[in-house]
Design an enzyme around this catalytic site. Structure first.
Site, PDB file in Angstrom:
ATOM      1  N   ARG A  15       0.853  -1.200   0.000  1.00 55.52           N
ATOM      2  CA  ARG A  15       0.000   0.000   0.000  1.00 55.52           C
ATOM      3  C   ARG A  15       0.888   1.249   0.000  1.00 55.52           C
ATOM      4  O   ARG A  15       2.099   1.177   0.122  1.00 55.52           O
ATOM      5  CB  ARG A  15      -0.900  -0.003   1.244  1.00 55.52           C
ATOM      6  CG  ARG A  15      -1.953  -1.089   1.215  1.00 55.52           C
ATOM      7  CD  ARG A  15      -2.649  -1.267   2.547  1.00 55.52           C
ATOM      8  NE  ARG A  15      -1.780  -1.867   3.544  1.00 55.52           N
ATOM      9  CZ  ARG A  15      -2.106  -2.060   4.820  1.00 55.52           C
ATOM     10  NH1 ARG A  15      -3.285  -1.682   5.252  1.00 55.52           N
ATOM     11  NH2 ARG A  15      -1.260  -2.627   5.656  1.00 55.52           N
ATOM     12  N   LYS A  75       2.639   1.557   7.058  1.00 56.38           N
ATOM     13  CA  LYS A  75       3.067   0.698   8.179  1.00 56.38           C
ATOM     14  C   LYS A  75       4.049   1.420   9.095  1.00 56.38           C
ATOM     15  O   LYS A  75       4.687   2.398   8.711  1.00 56.38           O
ATOM     16  CB  LYS A  75       3.744  -0.572   7.641  1.00 56.38           C
ATOM     17  CG  LYS A  75       2.801  -1.521   6.946  1.00 56.38           C
ATOM     18  CD  LYS A  75       1.597  -1.903   7.763  1.00 56.38           C
ATOM     19  CE  LYS A  75       1.905  -2.965   8.807  1.00 56.38           C
ATOM     20  NZ  LYS A  75       0.677  -3.363   9.536  1.00 56.38           N
ATOM     21  N   TYR A  94       0.368   4.030  10.638  1.00 64.34           N
ATOM     22  CA  TYR A  94       0.147   3.044  11.706  1.00 64.34           C
ATOM     23  C   TYR A  94       1.460   2.924  12.473  1.00 64.34           C
ATOM     24  O   TYR A  94       2.538   2.829  11.862  1.00 64.34           O
ATOM     25  CB  TYR A  94      -0.196   1.672  11.115  1.00 64.34           C
ATOM     26  CG  TYR A  94      -1.595   1.561  10.542  1.00 64.34           C
ATOM     27  CD1 TYR A  94      -2.719   1.707  11.358  1.00 64.34           C
ATOM     28  CD2 TYR A  94      -1.800   1.292   9.204  1.00 64.34           C
ATOM     29  CE1 TYR A  94      -4.006   1.601  10.837  1.00 64.34           C
ATOM     30  CE2 TYR A  94      -3.086   1.180   8.678  1.00 64.34           C
ATOM     31  CZ  TYR A  94      -4.178   1.342   9.506  1.00 64.34           C
ATOM     32  OH  TYR A  94      -5.446   1.243   8.985  1.00 64.34           O
ATOM     33  N   HIS A  96       1.498   1.092  16.009  1.00 61.02           N
ATOM     34  CA  HIS A  96       1.428  -0.135  16.834  1.00 61.02           C
ATOM     35  C   HIS A  96       2.599  -0.216  17.814  1.00 61.02           C
ATOM     36  O   HIS A  96       3.344  -1.203  17.838  1.00 61.02           O
ATOM     37  CB  HIS A  96       1.412  -1.379  15.940  1.00 61.02           C
ATOM     38  CG  HIS A  96       0.222  -1.443  15.041  1.00 61.02           C
ATOM     39  ND1 HIS A  96      -1.070  -1.561  15.520  1.00 61.02           N
ATOM     40  CD2 HIS A  96       0.093  -1.365  13.697  1.00 61.02           C
ATOM     41  CE1 HIS A  96      -1.922  -1.569  14.507  1.00 61.02           C
ATOM     42  NE2 HIS A  96      -1.243  -1.431  13.390  1.00 61.02           N
ATOM     43  N   GLU A 118      -3.921   4.107  14.295  1.00 63.18           N
ATOM     44  CA  GLU A 118      -4.785   3.196  15.055  1.00 63.18           C
ATOM     45  C   GLU A 118      -5.343   3.803  16.335  1.00 63.18           C
ATOM     46  O   GLU A 118      -6.217   3.210  16.956  1.00 63.18           O
ATOM     47  CB  GLU A 118      -4.042   1.878  15.360  1.00 63.18           C
ATOM     48  CG  GLU A 118      -2.911   1.953  16.383  1.00 63.18           C
ATOM     49  CD  GLU A 118      -1.573   2.365  15.771  1.00 63.18           C
ATOM     50  OE1 GLU A 118      -1.545   2.766  14.600  1.00 63.18           O
ATOM     51  OE2 GLU A 118      -0.549   2.300  16.492  1.00 63.18           O
ATOM     52  N   SER A 134     -10.449  -3.277   8.477  1.00 63.40           N
ATOM     53  CA  SER A 134     -11.296  -4.385   8.952  1.00 63.40           C
ATOM     54  C   SER A 134     -12.358  -4.723   7.913  1.00 63.40           C
ATOM     55  O   SER A 134     -12.723  -5.885   7.741  1.00 63.40           O
ATOM     56  CB  SER A 134     -11.969  -4.016  10.277  1.00 63.40           C
ATOM     57  OG  SER A 134     -11.024  -4.002  11.317  1.00 63.40           O
ATOM     58  N   ASP A 270      -3.691 -10.662  14.185  1.00 70.21           N
ATOM     59  CA  ASP A 270      -2.818  -9.504  14.466  1.00 70.21           C
ATOM     60  C   ASP A 270      -2.880  -9.112  15.939  1.00 70.21           C
ATOM     61  O   ASP A 270      -2.037  -8.350  16.411  1.00 70.21           O
ATOM     62  CB  ASP A 270      -3.156  -8.313  13.558  1.00 70.21           C
ATOM     63  CG  ASP A 270      -4.558  -7.785  13.777  1.00 70.21           C
ATOM     64  OD1 ASP A 270      -5.413  -8.527  14.285  1.00 70.21           O
ATOM     65  OD2 ASP A 270      -4.787  -6.612  13.464  1.00 70.21           O
TER      66      ASP A 270
HETATM   67  N1  LIG Z   1      -5.362  -9.935   9.871  1.00 68.42           N
HETATM   68  C1  LIG Z   1      -5.576  -8.727   9.353  1.00 68.42           C
HETATM   69  O1  LIG Z   1      -5.018  -8.383   8.322  1.00 68.42           O
HETATM   70  C2  LIG Z   1      -6.554  -7.803   9.997  1.00 68.42           C
HETATM   71  C3  LIG Z   1      -7.042  -6.684   9.308  1.00 68.42           C
HETATM   72  C4  LIG Z   1      -7.999  -5.876   9.933  1.00 68.42           C
HETATM   73  C5  LIG Z   1      -8.437  -6.179  11.240  1.00 68.42           C
HETATM   74  N2  LIG Z   1      -7.903  -7.267  11.887  1.00 68.42           N
HETATM   75  C6  LIG Z   1      -8.310  -7.654  13.251  1.00 68.42           C
HETATM   76  O2  LIG Z   1      -9.604  -8.235  13.258  1.00 68.42           O
HETATM   77  C7  LIG Z   1     -10.107  -8.176  14.597  1.00 68.42           C
HETATM   78  C8  LIG Z   1     -11.551  -7.699  14.599  1.00 68.42           C
HETATM   79  O3  LIG Z   1     -11.584  -6.322  14.207  1.00 68.42           O
HETATM   80  P1  LIG Z   1     -12.951  -5.504  14.129  1.00 68.42           P
HETATM   81  O4  LIG Z   1     -12.606  -4.195  13.520  1.00 68.42           O
HETATM   82  O5  LIG Z   1     -14.020  -6.335  13.529  1.00 68.42           O
HETATM   83  O6  LIG Z   1     -13.277  -5.285  15.678  1.00 68.42           O
HETATM   84  P2  LIG Z   1     -14.677  -4.835  16.284  1.00 68.42           P
HETATM   85  O7  LIG Z   1     -14.376  -4.209  17.595  1.00 68.42           O
HETATM   86  O8  LIG Z   1     -15.480  -4.085  15.283  1.00 68.42           O
HETATM   87  O9  LIG Z   1     -15.434  -6.224  16.540  1.00 68.42           O
HETATM   88  C9  LIG Z   1     -15.019  -7.166  17.481  1.00 68.42           C
HETATM   89  C10 LIG Z   1     -16.226  -7.952  17.945  1.00 68.42           C
HETATM   90  O10 LIG Z   1     -15.747  -9.033  18.760  1.00 68.42           O
HETATM   91  C11 LIG Z   1     -16.744  -9.238  19.746  1.00 68.42           C
HETATM   92  N3  LIG Z   1     -16.194 -10.057  20.823  1.00 68.42           N
HETATM   93  C12 LIG Z   1     -15.332  -9.703  21.808  1.00 68.42           C
HETATM   94  N4  LIG Z   1     -15.101 -10.760  22.606  1.00 68.42           N
HETATM   95  C13 LIG Z   1     -15.824 -11.794  22.116  1.00 68.42           C
HETATM   96  C14 LIG Z   1     -16.003 -13.149  22.497  1.00 68.42           C
HETATM   97  N5  LIG Z   1     -15.401 -13.668  23.582  1.00 68.42           N
HETATM   98  N6  LIG Z   1     -16.835 -13.926  21.743  1.00 68.42           N
HETATM   99  C15 LIG Z   1     -17.457 -13.431  20.663  1.00 68.42           C
HETATM  100  N7  LIG Z   1     -17.329 -12.159  20.256  1.00 68.42           N
HETATM  101  C16 LIG Z   1     -16.533 -11.357  20.968  1.00 68.42           C
HETATM  102  C17 LIG Z   1     -17.129  -7.817  20.151  1.00 68.42           C
HETATM  103  O11 LIG Z   1     -18.374  -7.809  20.858  1.00 68.42           O
HETATM  104  C18 LIG Z   1     -17.197  -7.117  18.798  1.00 68.42           C
HETATM  105  O12 LIG Z   1     -18.507  -7.158  18.252  1.00 68.42           O
HETATM  106  C19 LIG Z   1      -9.124  -7.250  15.338  1.00 68.42           C
HETATM  107  O13 LIG Z   1      -8.222  -8.036  16.077  1.00 68.42           O
HETATM  108  C20 LIG Z   1      -8.422  -6.517  14.235  1.00 68.42           C
HETATM  109  O14 LIG Z   1      -7.159  -6.039  14.642  1.00 68.42           O
HETATM  110  C21 LIG Z   1      -6.980  -8.065  11.293  1.00 68.42           C
END
Ligand SMILES: NC(=O)c1ccc[n+]([C@@H]2O[C@H](COP(=O)([O-])OP(=O)(O)OC[C@H]3O[C@@H](n4cnc5c(N)ncnc54)[C@H](O)[C@@H]3O)[C@@H](O)[C@H]2O)c1
Length: 370
Positions: A15, A75, A94, A96, A118, A134, A270
């Site tokens: 990116r 990044k 970002y 972190h 972030e 996300s 992550d």
């Molecule tokens: N791998 C990647 O490239 C990448 C990219 C973007 C986001 N992410 C990650 O994805 C994850 C989710 O991000 P998001 O923006 O959707 O977050 P978000 O806060 O919008 O949603 C998280 C959800 O998880 C729920 N939750 C919390 N504990 C729970 C449990 N024990 N059981 C069930 N549900 C539970 C919350 O109620 C919430 O609705 C984050 O860790 C984010 O960093 C990873």
């Protein structure tokens, strides 16, 4: 202001921090934009598009960092970029910082104003510069999961939507936030049977309304998760507890009970991952198997679709870039509480409480310093 846009150097990061459209708006507002040669090429934004928009193309990263008053990246800087830091530089990207003590030290030592995407907040208190990634990762998780379900990728050999006379695949999504909702949209669109699990009952009520009952919702507890995992062909992990490591709510035992050839995409990797058998992988070696279950756990999924991701990210970041350029960092921080929340380092002082807690060091609110 002179704004610098270096090419990303982190492994597989494709990116770029500002698009040609962003350059045009900045130049029209009277700013100078220095773009490193080929900074946007992996996002399908070549130098000539930047040049047409009014950017100056600069041959080396060294010159971009040296001449810019504000550097806009994607990044967190990697070690070889620390040497570019200098007093008074504004860095918007970002960061972190919590697990990155060396980077924190380098920013503090050189008195860089480090504003982290972030931690910037909008008026509603949400994190607007995390949301677009996300959205991308949530949508991509189903696209990738569908691919890994094919025989070619050691999956169960299933078509997500089935065909007339053959039922669709079962997709179980844990976490009904941004990732989960976007995953559900695409899975439904592809014709899968979708179950969404969340801890927050009000969120489940909203999702039930949003999807008009077409998604099965379940309260998050280990009984329900075990049952849903054992029935899933594709299991997507998208839970988040802000500021904390993801809870391992899908245990190794649950994975052992899953169908052979089922696929896990742990988007929450992550933050450490919400599936006990998940460990971080990269785009060059994205998947592995545990008990016949394919795991895909790439920590920067949006980099797989850099054109979409760059546009989505910069749609969100650009208004802040413009404000920082117009007012200068000091005035922007004073005027905009959301930008102030984004400041992690300022004039040699750590200014973000959660980073200070993670690194066990002192911090001060930036409001006391500007
Ligand atoms: N791998 C990647 O490239 C990448 C990219 C973007 C986001 N992410 C990650 O994805 C994850 C989710 O991000 P998001 O923006 O959707 O977050 P978000 O806060 O919008 O949603 C998280 C959800 O998880 C729920 N939750 C919390 N504990 C729970 C449990 N024990 N059981 C069930 N549900 C539970 C919350 O109620 C919430 O609705 C984050 O860790 C984010 O960093 C990873």
């Amino acid at each position: 202001m002179i704004i610098g846009v270096p090419k990303e150097v982190k492994d597989h990061e494709s990116r770029v921090g500002v698009t040609p459209a962003g350059v045009k708006a900045l130049v029209e507002a009277g700013h100078t934009v220095l773009v490193e040669h080929n900074a946007g090429v992996l996002s399908a934004m070549p130098d000539d598009e930047y040049q047409d928009a009014g950017a100056e193309i600069v041959g080396s990263a060294y010159d971009v960092w040296r001449l810019a008053e504000m550097v806009v990246k994607v990044k967190e800087p990697v070690e070889k970029e620390y040497r570019h830091f200098r007093e008074g530089l504004v860095l918007f990207t970002y960061l972190h910082l919590a697990p990155l003590e060396d980077l924190t030290n380098a920013l503090l030592e050189k008195k860089v104003t480090g504003i982290a995407y972030e931690t910037v907040r909008d008026r509603a208190g949400a994190l607007p510069l995390l949301t677009p990634m996300s959205e991308v990762a949530g949508r991509l998780s189903v696209q990738i999961g569908a691919e890994y379900l094919t025989k070619e990728h050691r999956g169960r050999g299933l078509l997500l939507g089935g065909v007339p006379g053959v039922p669709p695949a079962s997709v179980c999504i844990i976490g009904g936030g941004i990732v989960g909702t976007n995953a559900a949209k695409i899975a439904l669109g592809m014709g899968a049977k979708v179950t969404l699990i969340d801890l927050n009952l009000n969120r489940l009520r909203e999702l039930d309304d949003i999807f008009n009952g077409r998604v099965f919702t379940m309260a998050s507890n280990s009984y329900n998760i075990a049952r849903a995992a054992s029935e899933a062909d594709l299991l997507i992990g998208g839970v988040l507890i802000p500021g904390a490591a993801a809870p391992k709510i899908v245990t190794r035992h649950m994975v052992e009970k899953m169908k052979r050839g089922a696929v896990i995409v742990d988007v929450a990797i992550d933050q450490g991952g919400c599936i006990e058998t998940a460990h971080p992988t990269t785009h060059s070696d994205p998947s592995y198997e545990v008990n016949g279950v394919v795991h895909y756990c790439v920590t920067n999924m949006p980099a797989a679709v850099p054109n979409t991701s760059t546009l989505a990210l910069t749609n969100a970041t650009f208004p802040y870039v413009m404000k920082l350029a117009k007012l200068g960092a000091g005035a922007a921080i004073r005027e905009d509480k959301g930008i102030a929340e984004g400041v992690n380092t300022y004039n040699g002082v750590l200014t973000y409480e959660a980073v200070a807690a993670a690194q066990k060091r002192d911090w001060k609110s930036v409001a006391e310093l500007v």
